[in-house]
Motif scaffolding. Structure first.
Motif, PDB file in Angstrom:
ATOM      1  N   ARG A  82     -10.903   6.541   6.747  1.00 43.58           N
ATOM      2  CA  ARG A  82     -12.329   6.664   5.824  1.00 43.58           C
ATOM      3  C   ARG A  82     -11.676   7.102   4.589  1.00 43.58           C
ATOM      4  NH1 ARG A  82     -17.138   7.432   7.894  1.00 43.58           N
ATOM      5  NH2 ARG A  82     -17.486   8.816   6.359  1.00 43.58           N
ATOM      6  N   ALA A  83     -10.713   7.709   4.282  1.00 49.73           N
ATOM      7  CA  ALA A  83     -10.342   8.018   2.881  1.00 49.73           C
ATOM      8  C   ALA A  83      -9.724   6.758   2.210  1.00 49.73           C
ATOM      9  CB  ALA A  83      -9.065   9.117   2.914  1.00 49.73           C
ATOM     10  N   LEU A  84      -8.915   5.910   3.245  1.00 54.05           N
ATOM     11  CA  LEU A  84      -8.396   4.790   2.455  1.00 54.05           C
ATOM     12  C   LEU A  84      -9.642   4.039   1.973  1.00 54.05           C
ATOM     13  CD1 LEU A  84      -5.455   3.877   4.794  1.00 54.05           C
ATOM     14  CD2 LEU A  84      -5.410   4.546   2.515  1.00 54.05           C
ATOM     15  N   ALA A  85     -10.790   3.832   2.819  1.00 54.88           N
ATOM     16  CA  ALA A  85     -12.073   3.025   2.425  1.00 54.88           C
ATOM     17  C   ALA A  85     -12.692   3.463   1.577  1.00 54.88           C
ATOM     18  CB  ALA A  85     -12.600   2.907   3.967  1.00 54.88           C
ATOM     19  N   GLY A  86     -12.797   4.777   1.286  1.00 60.37           N
ATOM     20  CA  GLY A  86     -13.539   5.493   0.026  1.00 60.37           C
ATOM     21  C   GLY A  86     -14.485   5.848   0.606  1.00 60.37           C
ATOM     22  N   LEU A  87     -14.886   6.171   2.085  1.00 61.22           N
ATOM     23  CA  LEU A  87     -15.732   6.832   2.479  1.00 61.22           C
ATOM     24  C   LEU A  87     -16.018   8.304   2.816  1.00 61.22           C
ATOM     25  CD1 LEU A  87     -16.447   4.039   5.427  1.00 61.22           C
ATOM     26  CD2 LEU A  87     -17.587   4.305   3.689  1.00 61.22           C
ATOM     27  N   THR A  88     -14.585   8.771   2.760  1.00 60.70           N
ATOM     28  CA  THR A  88     -14.402  10.189   2.444  1.00 60.70           C
ATOM     29  C   THR A  88     -13.602  10.445   1.466  1.00 60.70           C
ATOM     30  OG1 THR A  88     -14.548  10.468   4.970  1.00 60.70           O
ATOM     31  CG2 THR A  88     -13.402  12.305   3.750  1.00 60.70           C
ATOM     32  N   PRO A  89     -13.978  11.624   0.424  1.00 61.27           N
ATOM     33  CA  PRO A  89     -13.152  11.695  -0.564  1.00 61.27           C
ATOM     34  C   PRO A  89     -11.932  12.449  -0.525  1.00 61.27           C
ATOM     35  CG  PRO A  89     -15.167  13.149  -0.502  1.00 61.27           C
ATOM     36  CD  PRO A  89     -15.257  12.200   0.644  1.00 61.27           C
ATOM     37  N   LEU A  90     -10.832  12.153  -1.235  1.00 63.45           N
ATOM     38  CA  LEU A  90      -9.689  12.731  -1.260  1.00 63.45           C
ATOM     39  C   LEU A  90      -9.770  14.121  -1.819  1.00 63.45           C
ATOM     40  CD1 LEU A  90      -7.056  10.057  -2.220  1.00 63.45           C
ATOM     41  CD2 LEU A  90      -7.564  11.034   0.120  1.00 63.45           C
ATOM     42  N   THR A  91      -9.105  15.087  -1.192  1.00 57.46           N
ATOM     43  CA  THR A  91      -9.324  16.296  -1.921  1.00 57.46           C
ATOM     44  C   THR A  91      -8.029  16.287  -3.043  1.00 57.46           C
ATOM     45  OG1 THR A  91      -9.819  17.383   0.151  1.00 57.46           O
ATOM     46  CG2 THR A  91      -8.678  18.894  -1.656  1.00 57.46           C
ATOM     47  N   ARG A  92      -6.985  15.779  -2.556  1.00 62.24           N
ATOM     48  CA  ARG A  92      -5.722  15.517  -3.420  1.00 62.24           C
ATOM     49  C   ARG A  92      -5.039  14.172  -2.855  1.00 62.24           C
ATOM     50  NH1 ARG A  92      -4.604  20.591  -2.405  1.00 62.24           N
ATOM     51  NH2 ARG A  92      -3.149  20.068  -0.949  1.00 62.24           N
ATOM     52  N   GLY A  93      -4.140  13.653  -3.964  1.00 65.50           N
ATOM     53  CA  GLY A  93      -3.248  12.594  -3.406  1.00 65.50           C
ATOM     54  C   GLY A  93      -3.532  11.348  -4.236  1.00 65.50           C
ATOM     55  N   LEU A 108       0.671  -1.282  -0.184  1.00 62.49           N
ATOM     56  CA  LEU A 108       0.112  -0.113   0.089  1.00 62.49           C
ATOM     57  C   LEU A 108       0.995   1.155   0.062  1.00 62.49           C
ATOM     58  CD1 LEU A 108      -2.665   1.404   0.593  1.00 62.49           C
ATOM     59  CD2 LEU A 108      -2.285   1.429   2.887  1.00 62.49           C
ATOM     60  N   HIS A 109       0.500   2.164  -0.753  1.00 68.50           N
ATOM     61  CA  HIS A 109       1.208   3.424  -0.912  1.00 68.50           C
ATOM     62  C   HIS A 109       0.407   4.507  -1.081  1.00 68.50           C
ATOM     63  CE1 HIS A 109       4.667   6.262  -1.220  1.00 68.50           C
ATOM     64  NE2 HIS A 109       5.342   5.058  -1.332  1.00 68.50           N
ATOM     65  N   ALA A 110       0.193   5.199  -0.246  1.00 67.39           N
ATOM     66  CA  ALA A 110      -0.968   6.292  -0.204  1.00 67.39           C
ATOM     67  C   ALA A 110      -0.411   7.557   0.312  1.00 67.39           C
ATOM     68  CB  ALA A 110      -2.105   5.923   0.853  1.00 67.39           C
ATOM     69  N   HIS A 111      -1.008   8.874  -0.435  1.00 68.87           N
ATOM     70  CA  HIS A 111      -0.790  10.216  -0.040  1.00 68.87           C
ATOM     71  C   HIS A 111      -2.025  10.772   0.163  1.00 68.87           C
ATOM     72  CE1 HIS A 111       0.663  14.567  -0.896  1.00 68.87           C
ATOM     73  NE2 HIS A 111       0.664  14.221   0.271  1.00 68.87           N
ATOM     74  N   LEU A 112      -2.483  10.801   1.094  1.00 71.46           N
ATOM     75  CA  LEU A 112      -3.994  11.348   1.612  1.00 71.46           C
ATOM     76  C   LEU A 112      -4.145  12.821   1.763  1.00 71.46           C
ATOM     77  CD1 LEU A 112      -4.751   8.400   3.959  1.00 71.46           C
ATOM     78  CD2 LEU A 112      -5.143   8.393   1.386  1.00 71.46           C
ATOM     79  N   VAL A 113      -4.676  13.694   1.170  1.00 64.72           N
ATOM     80  CA  VAL A 113      -5.081  14.876   1.416  1.00 64.72           C
ATOM     81  C   VAL A 113      -6.421  15.307   1.380  1.00 64.72           C
ATOM     82  CG1 VAL A 113      -4.601  17.232   0.844  1.00 64.72           C
ATOM     83  CG2 VAL A 113      -3.031  15.613   0.289  1.00 64.72           C
ATOM     84  N   VAL A 114      -6.870  15.606   2.769  1.00 64.11           N
ATOM     85  CA  VAL A 114      -8.298  15.974   2.867  1.00 64.11           C
ATOM     86  C   VAL A 114      -8.562  17.156   3.405  1.00 64.11           C
ATOM     87  CG1 VAL A 114     -10.614  15.249   3.990  1.00 64.11           C
ATOM     88  CG2 VAL A 114      -8.974  13.635   3.265  1.00 64.11           C
ATOM     89  N   GLU A 115      -8.997  18.056   2.730  1.00 67.04           N
ATOM     90  CA  GLU A 115      -9.310  19.509   3.240  1.00 67.04           C
ATOM     91  C   GLU A 115     -10.516  19.835   3.871  1.00 67.04           C
ATOM     92  OE1 GLU A 115      -7.692  22.176   0.115  1.00 67.04           O
ATOM     93  OE2 GLU A 115      -5.576  21.515   0.431  1.00 67.04           O
TER      94      GLU A 115
END
Lengths: 267, 345
Positions: B43-54, B3-10
């Motif tokens: 939640r971002a990894l699960a797809g329940l919260t949308p990513l702003t970027r990343g 798994l490689h993730a860059h999670l940005v949620v604004e």
């Protein structure tokens, strides 16, 4: 723990108690009168009369059919209002509740103008399929559904809003599509609200008078439901009207009893 | 990396910006205070919260364009969210059923999972009749029954009472060891993180402040939050050989390590000795201070020391009585250089 409500000390104010008792009597006495004046000795034979029987059977069939129609269209409508954000949602919700406050006779007139033989849609239905709704049993169902649907939609929408959305998220992480989630998670979660809404809807359809007589007329065996039969019998055979009213009262009490946990026993 | 993730949620008042990497079979723990953004990341990894970027990449495939229901992800929620109208067995069978398995086969798989988590006799039980520990195991089985390639655990032990926690923690550790996919675990409990994780990522205010092996993080905290979690006194300073001049305090400490430049310096509260009068003898870090507070801490007493070096000191109740310490009292504090550890900032 919620705070315990403490009673205000002092004498009970009669200014409030007397009108309260009068109000109670006003609500209860007419029903008591109905029970007292009922021809109990001949009740069974009167219930067996074909005109009573026909009206009762027609009422049960049409109210149930109207409830089915309301469930079919009302539950998705409630879901739409509770779950999907779209422009004009407040307006749509207001429109849905209009039949709730609209005089049923006006509803009947409106239905005639749209679905009547010369109505906006009725003309087309008649030409294309040879279907004409006014003054038919199907017309009774349409009139009842029109008046009763808001009760179902409001009840189900409330239940949907109160349901924990995170169960739907949990279903999504398990691979459930929105339809599967709705069917296997959302609906079972709101089942109590759905049942209450359906019962309320059914009771409203059973008692429907104004829209029915306006849109479907008053033909025994075809469109003459219980409330219509009561009204007609009052002029020709008051005893029969009382018997019919008693039957409707009994049905109301049963409905109330089945809803008591949700509506009556509020703290 | 699996798994490689860059999670940005604004959000209006908050930005989450973290990078995560987990290998297959490994467990990464996201550790942080409440409101740090740990659950948002999950939640971002699960797809329940949308990513702003990343981006999110799993096994080389981009995951972020997929909706939640199409991601090969299993999630255990903090309060489990077992469907209240379904039995334990049907809760577990729900996932396989959604993936086009026949009803009978889904129930067979669910029964196998119930067996694995030791709840074969609870198949017909409704969630409200399960104990907290049982519900946790059913939730884990439900998440694993969809054979996810990424397992997400949101505070998996937080809802349990202190009594059942160690037992369930040990079981969870075993199940995670058997699981061959990547696991991301969110917790605010350092013990959970230390026991369950191979790699620790500390998140504060939406950003990664420290990461590494749990033992490394525990030994060398880099923020006050982490230092408090692992129970160390932590200071910043500038080192010259063994001597560290502390930032914001007119004081130097001698450390065991010889370094140069900006460093962290840390010592455990148990290494602090307190004296009423200035002690003589062995070379050690010694300073005069006042007592800011006294509280019970397990079977010891924790003394909070004031200016010039805010620190915690753990002494025995007997020592407290003997020294006759009260709040506001002036005392001498001493820490051996061998117990004072410096590491590069």
């Amino acid at each position: 723990m919620p705070a315990v409500r403490t009673r205000v000390p002092g004498r009970v104010p009669w200014v409030l108690v007397l009108p309260a008792l009068a109000g109670l009597a006003f609500l209860v006495l007419p029903l008591a009168g109905l029970v007292i004046r009922a021809p109990w000795a001949t009740l069974l034979t009167r219930l067996g009369e074909p005109q009573v029987w026909d009206a009762l059977r027609l009422s049960l069939i049409t109210a149930t059919a109207a409830t089915a129609v309301c469930l079919l269209f009302g539950v998705p409508l409630a879901w739409l209002l509770a779950r999907i954000t779209f422009p004009g949602r407040r307006l749509v919700r207001a429109l849905v509740t209009v039949p709730l406050v609209l005089p049923p006779v006006v509803g009947g007139v409106a239905l005639l103008l749209v679905l009547g033989r010369r109505g906006l849609l009725g003309r087309w239905l008649d030409a294309a399929f040879g279907v004409s709704l006014p003054f038919t049993t199907a017309g009774v169902v349409v009139a009842q559904a029109f008046v009763a649907m808001p009760f179902l939609v409001i009840s189900v929408e409330g239940a949907l809003r109160a349901a924990d959305l995170r169960y739907e998220e949990a279903a999504a992480t398990l691979g459930a599509s929105r339809w599967t989630t709705f069917r296997r998670v959302t609906l079972p979660l709101v089942a109590p609200g759905l049942a209450a809404g359906a019962i309320l809807c059914w009771a409203r359809a059973l008692g429907e008078f104004g829209a029915t007589i306006t849109f479907a007329g008053n033909f025994p065996g075809r469109t003459q439901t219980m409330p219509l039969a009561v009204y007609l019998a009052l002029e020709t055979d008051p005893q029969a009207a009382i018997v019919l009213s008693l039957v409707l009262l009994a049905v109301s009490v049963i409905v109330l009893a089945s809803l008591r946990d949700r509506w009556v026993n509020t703290p | 990396m699996n798994l490689h993730a860059h999670l940005v949620v604004e959000r209006a008042a908050f930005t989450l910006d973290v990078e995560l990497a987990v290998a297959a079979g490994q467990v990464l723990a996201l550790l942080g205070p409440n409101g740090a953004g740990k659950t948002t990341a999950l939640r971002a990894l699960a797809g329940l919260t949308p990513l702003t970027r990343g981006h999110i990449t799993l096994d080389g495939q981009p995951l972020h364009p997929l909706p939640a229901e199409r991601r090969p992800v299993g999630m255990v929620f903090q309060d489990y969210l077992l469907f209240p109208h379904l039995s334990a067995l049907d809760n577990i069978a729900f996932g396989p059923r959604c993936r086009r398995t026949t009803r009978a086969e889904a129930r067979r798989q669910a029964a196998r999972w119930l067996q694995r988590v030791g709840l074969a006799d609870q198949a017909a039980t409704k969630p409200r009749a399960l104990s907290g520990g049982q519900a946790q195991r059913v939730a884990l089985a439900r998440a694993l029954a969809v054979t996810p390639r990424l397992l997400l655990l949101d505070e998996p032990l937080a809802a349990l009472d202190a009594h059942t926690r160690p037992h369930i923690r040990a079981q969870l550790r075993r199940h995670l060891a058997d699981y061959d996919g990547a696991t991301v675990l969110v917790t605010h409990d350092p013990l959970d993180a230390m026991v369950l994780a191979d790699h620790l990522v500390v998140v504060e205010a939406g950003h990664v402040v420290q990461h590494g092996a749990p033992s490394e993080v525990a030994r060398h905290p880099r923020t006050d939050y982490v230092a408090r979690l692992v129970g160390l006194n932590l200071y910043r300073g500038t080192a010259h050989r063994h001597t560290v001049s502390l930032e914001g305090a007119d004081l130097s400490l001698d450390a065991a390590e010889s370094l140069d430049g900006r460093v962290f310096v840390a010592f455990p509260p148990s290494a602090v000795a307190l004296f009423r009068a200035r002690p003589d003898g062995s070379p050690r870090n010694l300073w005069q201070t006042a007592i800011a507070g006294i509280e019970r801490h397990g079977d010891r007493v924790r003394i909070h020391l004031d200016h010039p070096l805010p620190a915690a000191a753990d002494i025995t109740a007997a020592a407290l009585a003997e020294l006759d310490l009260t709040e506001g009292q002036r005392v001498w504090a001493a820490v051996k250089a061998t117990e004072t550890h410096a590491y590069p900032a």
